[in-house]
Structures are given as structure tokens and as C-alpha cells.
Design a protein around this motif. Sequence first.
Motif, PDB file in Angstrom:
ATOM      1  N   UNK A  36       0.848  -1.177   0.000  1.00  0.00           N
ATOM      2  CA  UNK A  36       0.000   0.000   0.000  1.00  0.00           C
ATOM      3  C   UNK A  36       0.893   1.239   0.000  1.00  0.00           C
ATOM      4  N   UNK A  37       0.427   2.301  -0.645  1.00  0.00           N
ATOM      5  CA  UNK A  37       1.163   3.566  -0.616  1.00  0.00           C
ATOM      6  C   UNK A  37       0.784   4.291   0.662  1.00  0.00           C
ATOM      7  N   UNK A  38       1.760   4.792   1.367  1.00  0.00           N
ATOM      8  CA  UNK A  38       1.471   5.502   2.606  1.00  0.00           C
ATOM      9  C   UNK A  38       0.602   6.724   2.323  1.00  0.00           C
ATOM     10  N   UNK A  39      -0.476   6.850   3.086  1.00  0.00           N
ATOM     11  CA  UNK A  39      -1.347   8.013   2.932  1.00  0.00           C
ATOM     12  C   UNK A  39      -2.571   7.758   2.080  1.00  0.00           C
ATOM     13  N   UNK A  40      -2.629   6.603   1.417  1.00  0.00           N
ATOM     14  CA  UNK A  40      -3.841   6.297   0.649  1.00  0.00           C
ATOM     15  C   UNK A  40      -4.179   4.828   0.769  1.00  0.00           C
ATOM     16  N   UNK A  41      -5.440   4.489   0.537  1.00  0.00           N
ATOM     17  CA  UNK A  41      -5.867   3.093   0.659  1.00  0.00           C
ATOM     18  C   UNK A  41      -6.401   2.591  -0.666  1.00  0.00           C
TER      19      UNK A  41
END
Lengths: 227, 227
Positions: A36-41
Motif C-alpha cells: 500500500x502507498x502511505x497516505x492512501x488506501x
Amino acid sequence: MARSDVKLIGAWASPFVMRPRIALNLKSVPYEFLQETFGSKSELLLKSNPVHKKIPVLLHGDKPVCESNIIVEYIDDTWSSSGPSMLPSDPYDRAMARFWAAYIDEKWFVALKSFLKAGGEEEKKAVIAQLEEGNAFLEKAFIDCSKGKPFFNGDNIGYLDIALGCFLAWLRVTELAVSHKILDEAKTPSLSKWAENFCNDPAVKPVMPETAKLAEFAKKIFPKPQA
Amino acid sequence: MAERSESEEVKLLGMWASPFSRRIEIALTLKGVSYEFSEEDITNKSSLLLQLNPVYKMIPVLVHNGKPISESLVILEYIDETWRDNPILPQDPYEKAMARFWAKFVDEQIYVTAMKVVGKIGEERDAVVEATRDLLMFLEKELVGKDFFGGRSLGFVDIVATLVAFWLMRTEEIVGVKVVPVEKFPEIHRWVKNLLGNDVIKKCIPPEDEHLQYIRARSCVLSLGFV
């Protein structure tokens, strides 16, 4: 294909994600790691874990399993014939492992997390006291559970080792940030030795973040400057 | 028949109005396990309780052959693994993981959120009620097409979720808000009726009149009245 049958949605810096990764390594189960990209889901995360919308999520076939300790037990139950058991066989010993794993999440980790955010000296002192009490409990728990062996689970790492050990990199980062030794060999010699053994375990090494890299990341997500 | 050796001694330190204590009684009764119940005054904890649960100092504590176990979910799993008649948890690893997931959800999400209603009025109270309902909707969906969370018979999640059926829903009268209206939650209401049709449940939940009296007495204006 076996590989695409098991997927894990997670992130490299998350101690909770580390738990199922170690478990899958212990059982020699190949899996696809979906970062997962940090800051988004991602859509997949939101669809697979609509209740909590959190990582880690294990996808076995198309079935999602959520909550890190529950995933670890699922891995142990599902691939039971592969690798050593992650929980002891005796029901009382199993209860102790589950009790301490829950304690670590509810009390110990909460205290560790609040250390990084702690403001003044008073707040820091209170957190230190909490952590020291927690460490004393865990030192005794280790002696009781390990029965002279190197790990909580005995000869091999298991459920409780993973439940606590996943926080060791963050613990080191916190120690550096607040200039205070949280895990002290003088106060908790058995736990300290265990920590060293845990970090050197072949199932752990590939997924334990480097302290320097994690410290950089911590600065990003905890913007308040420490010490 | 559940096997019992002469030396087997089961004791439960509990409290008559606590949902966490009552769920242990349900499990033991379902399994036909005889036990000695020791009522604790939670405003004046016994030295025995403090000795047996030094970490949390809370009930319930199960003592089996002199060995104490704390934390109700841990105790329930211990009971299921020790006395094998009438299993509470499913055998299938995925079903088991789901049962553990929902049980944790009831205790860590529903209970914690619902408790926030204590001392709140007006808009603040309405917000808590709304948040609780959003969480309960997950349980509502889980019950579609099932008599119980456990399927055709009572299981782990049903036992844990008695907290919703006989504590959260019993406080509606005192809170003055229908937190779980039948129009919004027909499945949950149907499930409660199914629970009340079960002899073990009927025997093990606190008697309604005394329970309501207790909740009223303990609360100023708004309280869910559990320990």
C-alpha cells in the motif's frame, strides 16, 4: 499457481504487517506482497477489509483474513503440516501466549507509541514507568513461557515471539528519538537476549526494516521533532 | 459426557452483572462443566483477584486446577480446547478466523463505542448512537440467513455478542434512545429471540428485573452499567 493463491496487503514499515510475513516465512508459503502507498488506501484494501480498512489483510484464494494475530493463527491452522507449530500444544500454555499477545497490543504497544508522541518531561516519565512495568511483566512471561528455551514458543519462534518481536525495529527507532534505553539488558536480561535471537531468525531477517530507513520514515509521519 | 478427574477444580471469579463474566458461565454451562462461582465486589477487589490477575486486576478469572487465566476471549478459547464436547469455535481455519474477527469486533469496536454514550446528552449522545448503529449494521448483515452467528447453533460469536443482546439492548430503556430499533435491525432482533429460546442462555444471563434495577442504580443519567 501456488504463488498467486496467497496475497498479503501491507506496507514495509508496519509491525502488524510483519507478523503474517514472518508466519508465512516460517511455513515456507510463497505469497505476493501488495504494498500500500502511505497516505492512501487501495480499492482492494477497502473491498477486502470494509470493517477496519486497515492492513494487513491476507487473501487466500479470494477469502480475506484481517487482524494480524488472527491472520497468524489462520496461517498456523491452515499450513499446520508445514514447519513447526506456532503455538504450544498444551491449552494452558496456548492461553498464556494469547493473553500476552493481547496485552502487548492493548498496553505495551500503546505505551511505546505514546512515547514517540510524548510532549513534556512529565508525560515522558509516565510513559517510561508504564513501559518499565510492561517490560517487567514480559520478562517474567518470557521465563515462564520459554521454560529455558530461546523463544517464547520454545525451540522455534512462534505466535507470541512474533506478536512482540514485530515491534523491535520501532522500539530501536523510539530509543534513538527519545535518547532512552527502553529494552535494558540490565533490567530485562532474558528479554534482551530473546530480542537478539529473534532478530537473527531467518524467517524474521528479510522482513525486519533497517533502523535507519525506519527512523527516516518515522520523521515523516511523526513530524514533531524529538529530543 | 465431559470427562472429569477427581482432582479437577474449576473456579470462576466473576460478577453477576458483567457481560464478560456471564459469557464464561455460558461456555462452561454449554460444556457441562461444574464450577465454583466466586462473586467479586468490583468496588472492593479481593486480594485473591489481585493475586490471580495482577496485570489487569479484573474479572473474569478462570482458575483450573490452581492455574489462573484472564481475559474473557482467552478464557473462552481455553474452555473450548480443554473441554471438547459441544464445540464453540468452528473447526475450519477460515470460519475460525472469522469467528475470532467478529468477537474482537464486538469487544473492541461495539463495546468501546457504545460505552462513550455515558454522561453524554443531546448532539454528542446522538453521534455516539449513530456510530454504534453503523457498527451494529455489520453484525446485522452477518446474521442474514442464519439462526445464530454460529450457524444453526450457538457459537463463539453468539456467546460474545450476548453483550449486545442483553446489555446494550437492555440499556435502551435507561438511555432513552432505541439504539437498536427493530425496523433498522430485524436480523438482530430475530437473533435475540433465538437466543432466548436456548436453555443455557436463559439460565446464564442476569435476570432482567434485577439487571435493569442495577443499571438504573449505577448510572446517573446515561450508563451502560457494565464493569
